[in-house]
Design a protein around this motif. Structure first.
Motif, PDB file in Angstrom:
ATOM      1  N   VAL A  94       0.851  -1.191   0.000  1.00 19.60           N
ATOM      2  CA  VAL A  94       0.000   0.000   0.000  1.00 19.60           C
ATOM      3  C   VAL A  94       0.888   1.243   0.000  1.00 19.60           C
ATOM      4  CG1 VAL A  94      -1.848  -1.229   1.184  1.00 19.60           C
ATOM      5  CG2 VAL A  94      -0.230   0.123   2.511  1.00 19.60           C
ATOM      6  N   SER A  95       0.275   2.387  -0.180  1.00 19.43           N
ATOM      7  CA  SER A  95       1.054   3.613  -0.327  1.00 19.43           C
ATOM      8  C   SER A  95       1.712   4.034   0.977  1.00 19.43           C
ATOM      9  CB  SER A  95       0.155   4.747  -0.838  1.00 19.43           C
ATOM     10  OG  SER A  95      -0.700   5.196   0.194  1.00 19.43           O
ATOM     11  N   VAL A  96       2.695   4.890   0.826  1.00 16.98           N
ATOM     12  CA  VAL A  96       3.380   5.465   1.985  1.00 16.98           C
ATOM     13  C   VAL A  96       2.385   6.206   2.879  1.00 16.98           C
ATOM     14  CG1 VAL A  96       5.032   7.279   2.631  1.00 16.98           C
ATOM     15  CG2 VAL A  96       5.627   5.611   0.856  1.00 16.98           C
ATOM     16  N   MET A 140       9.493  13.748   8.668  1.00 17.45           N
ATOM     17  CA  MET A 140      10.569  12.795   8.390  1.00 17.45           C
ATOM     18  C   MET A 140      11.228  13.029   7.032  1.00 17.45           C
ATOM     19  SD  MET A 140      10.847  11.161  11.138  1.00 17.45           S
ATOM     20  CE  MET A 140      12.177  10.099  10.542  1.00 17.45           C
ATOM     21  N   GLY A 141      10.757  14.038   6.291  1.00 19.98           N
ATOM     22  CA  GLY A 141      11.398  14.389   5.021  1.00 19.98           C
ATOM     23  C   GLY A 141      11.095  13.449   3.876  1.00 19.98           C
ATOM     24  N   ILE A 142       9.963  12.760   3.929  1.00 20.39           N
ATOM     25  CA  ILE A 142       9.624  11.809   2.860  1.00 20.39           C
ATOM     26  C   ILE A 142       8.238  12.103   2.280  1.00 20.39           C
ATOM     27  CG2 ILE A 142      11.129   9.910   3.591  1.00 20.39           C
ATOM     28  CD1 ILE A 142       8.746   8.681   5.057  1.00 20.39           C
ATOM     29  N   GLU A 143       7.789  13.350   2.362  1.00 18.61           N
ATOM     30  CA  GLU A 143       6.457  13.698   1.863  1.00 18.61           C
ATOM     31  C   GLU A 143       6.325  13.492   0.353  1.00 18.61           C
ATOM     32  OE1 GLU A 143       8.803  17.610   2.159  1.00 18.61           O
ATOM     33  OE2 GLU A 143       8.644  15.704   3.213  1.00 18.61           O
ATOM     34  N   ASP A 144       7.454  13.589  -0.372  1.00 16.51           N
ATOM     35  CA  ASP A 144       7.406  13.408  -1.826  1.00 16.51           C
ATOM     36  C   ASP A 144       7.076  11.969  -2.228  1.00 16.51           C
ATOM     37  OD1 ASP A 144       8.006  16.064  -2.129  1.00 16.51           O
ATOM     38  OD2 ASP A 144      10.133  15.743  -2.556  1.00 16.51           O
ATOM     39  N   TYR A 145       7.203  11.045  -1.293  1.00 16.20           N
ATOM     40  CA  TYR A 145       6.910   9.638  -1.574  1.00 16.20           C
ATOM     41  C   TYR A 145       5.468   9.258  -1.218  1.00 16.20           C
ATOM     42  CZ  TYR A 145      12.000   8.804  -1.825  1.00 16.20           C
ATOM     43  OH  TYR A 145      13.332   8.809  -2.156  1.00 16.20           O
ATOM     44  N   ALA A 146       4.645  10.201  -0.821  1.00 17.06           N
ATOM     45  CA  ALA A 146       3.337   9.895  -0.233  1.00 17.06           C
ATOM     46  C   ALA A 146       2.500   8.927  -1.055  1.00 17.06           C
ATOM     47  CB  ALA A 146       2.549  11.188   0.002  1.00 17.06           C
ATOM     48  N   LYS A 147       2.516   9.060  -2.352  1.00 20.64           N
ATOM     49  CA  LYS A 147       1.662   8.231  -3.208  1.00 20.64           C
ATOM     50  C   LYS A 147       2.350   6.955  -3.693  1.00 20.64           C
ATOM     51  CE  LYS A 147      -1.148  12.136  -4.810  1.00 20.64           C
ATOM     52  NZ  LYS A 147      -1.637  12.894  -5.990  1.00 20.64           N
ATOM     53  N   GLU A 148       3.620   6.794  -3.377  1.00 22.99           N
ATOM     54  CA  GLU A 148       4.366   5.625  -3.820  1.00 22.99           C
ATOM     55  C   GLU A 148       4.060   4.415  -2.942  1.00 22.99           C
ATOM     56  OE1 GLU A 148       6.248   5.783  -6.523  1.00 22.99           O
ATOM     57  OE2 GLU A 148       5.869   7.939  -6.738  1.00 22.99           O
ATOM     58  N   ARG A 149       4.240   3.231  -3.516  1.00 23.45           N
ATOM     59  CA  ARG A 149       4.118   2.026  -2.702  1.00 23.45           C
ATOM     60  C   ARG A 149       5.276   1.957  -1.717  1.00 23.45           C
ATOM     61  NH1 ARG A 149       2.474  -3.712  -5.315  1.00 23.45           N
ATOM     62  NH2 ARG A 149       4.437  -4.209  -4.268  1.00 23.45           N
ATOM     63  N   ALA A 150       5.004   1.483  -0.524  1.00 28.39           N
ATOM     64  CA  ALA A 150       6.024   1.473   0.527  1.00 28.39           C
ATOM     65  C   ALA A 150       7.261   0.679   0.123  1.00 28.39           C
ATOM     66  CB  ALA A 150       5.439   0.919   1.820  1.00 28.39           C
ATOM     67  N   ASP A 151       7.052  -0.451  -0.573  1.00 24.43           N
ATOM     68  CA  ASP A 151       8.206  -1.285  -0.924  1.00 24.43           C
ATOM     69  C   ASP A 151       9.017  -0.736  -2.091  1.00 24.43           C
ATOM     70  OD1 ASP A 151       6.408  -1.795  -2.928  1.00 24.43           O
ATOM     71  OD2 ASP A 151       6.298  -3.963  -2.604  1.00 24.43           O
ATOM     72  N   SER A 152       8.587   0.401  -2.671  1.00 26.80           N
ATOM     73  CA  SER A 152       9.356   1.011  -3.762  1.00 26.80           C
ATOM     74  C   SER A 152      10.366   2.030  -3.256  1.00 26.80           C
ATOM     75  CB  SER A 152       8.410   1.694  -4.759  1.00 26.80           C
ATOM     76  OG  SER A 152       7.848   2.878  -4.201  1.00 26.80           O
ATOM     77  N   LEU A 153      10.297   2.362  -1.959  1.00 22.18           N
ATOM     78  CA  LEU A 153      11.185   3.380  -1.392  1.00 22.18           C
ATOM     79  C   LEU A 153      12.592   2.843  -1.177  1.00 22.18           C
ATOM     80  CD1 LEU A 153       8.424   4.713  -0.828  1.00 22.18           C
ATOM     81  CD2 LEU A 153       9.324   5.426   1.394  1.00 22.18           C
ATOM     82  N   PRO A 154      13.603   3.729  -1.255  1.00 20.04           N
ATOM     83  CA  PRO A 154      14.949   3.334  -0.832  1.00 20.04           C
ATOM     84  C   PRO A 154      14.939   2.914   0.626  1.00 20.04           C
ATOM     85  CG  PRO A 154      14.980   5.478  -1.931  1.00 20.04           C
ATOM     86  CD  PRO A 154      13.548   5.128  -1.723  1.00 20.04           C
TER      87      PRO A 154
END
Length: 258
Positions: A94-96, A140-154
């Motif tokens: 699911v998304s971030v 936490m400085g990760i707002e740009d990832y909000a719509k990304e899937r959690a497992d796609s993040l570094p």
């Protein structure tokens, strides 16, 4: 300073092996504490007992004057003690944003029926939860990832996401199990700064297990050092840094490099 958590003589036995032997500590509000020790020292077992994952074999734990020894993890979490784990436990598909909203639902006031029917209070609460989740992501400085899937993040961003998710549950005591594991030096430095900001903004206490001594010494105001299930030293970073038993057992070159 008000006392938040009091731990008296905690013990944990596993089939005759005493993993933790007489652990005692006092944590105050709005302070950052470290718990250090090599693998097998008993650190994670302590965190597991404080968060209700394990029931102590002996001893007691009081949170804000209420005994919570051996209580269920969900009850302890609702009181305000939240934790992370060594291994990430995200909802990967699911998304971030949704991950953090799930964390925020510990404070939801609508019923399951209201959620199913999409009633007004449910919609209002969901908007509040989304706003709160976005604020945690920004913190936490990760707002740009909000719509990304959690497992796609570094990996480093996934670590931040896990902290954002439990911050959304409004903790009073944050238990962090190796938050800097797998991070590079720059990411570790950024984590230290963000945790300091979190403490100031939310006025919460933090207890962290960490092997990175630079993180521990630059972040923590009071440190407990363990070996073989027992506390061998405690005090401010300067005291721990200069303790011969701690230097020999845990710091080694880190004392010279820090």
């Amino acid at each position: 300073m008000p006392e938040l958590l009091t731990v008296n003589g905690l013990e944990k036995n596993f089939k005759g092996l005493k993993a933790v032997n007489g652990f005692s500590a006092k944590l105050s509000e709005n302070q950052i504490y470290g718990l250090i020790g090599t693998n097998g020292a008993g650190k994670t077992t302590v965190i597991n007992m404080l968060s209700g994952v394990l029931k102590p074999s002996a001893g007691s734990v009081f949170f804000r004057g209420i005994e919570i020894t051996g209580e269920r993890p969900d009850k302890i979490a609702k009181l305000g003690i939240l934790r992370t784990y060594q291994n990430l436990r995200l909802f990967k598909k699911v998304s971030v944003l949704q991950n953090v909203m799930i964390g925020a639902q510990i404070d939801k006031s609508y019923s399951n029926i209201e959620a199913i029917l999409g009633m007004t209070r449910f919609r209002q609460e969901e908007r509040k939860l989304e706003e709160k989740a976005l604020n945690m992501l920004e913190l936490m400085g990760i707002e740009d990832y909000a719509k990304e899937r959690a497992d796609s993040l570094p990996y480093g961003a996934q670590r931040k996401l896990e902290i954002a998710r439990i911050l959304a549950a409004s903790p009073k005591l944050l238990l962090l199990d190796e938050p800097a594991a797998g991070l590079n030096p720059q990411e570790s430095l950024e984590l230290v700064q963000r945790l300091k900001k979190i403490r100031e903004e939310f006025e919460l206490a933090i207890l962290l297990i960490e092997h990175d001594m630079k993180v521990v010494m630059s972040l923590c105001e009071y440190i407990y050092a363990m070996a073989a299930g027992q506390i061998i030293a405690e005090g401010e970073p300067k005291v721990i840094r200069e303790d011969p038993k701690v230097i020999e057992a845990y710091l080694g070159r880190a004392k010279k490099d820090a």
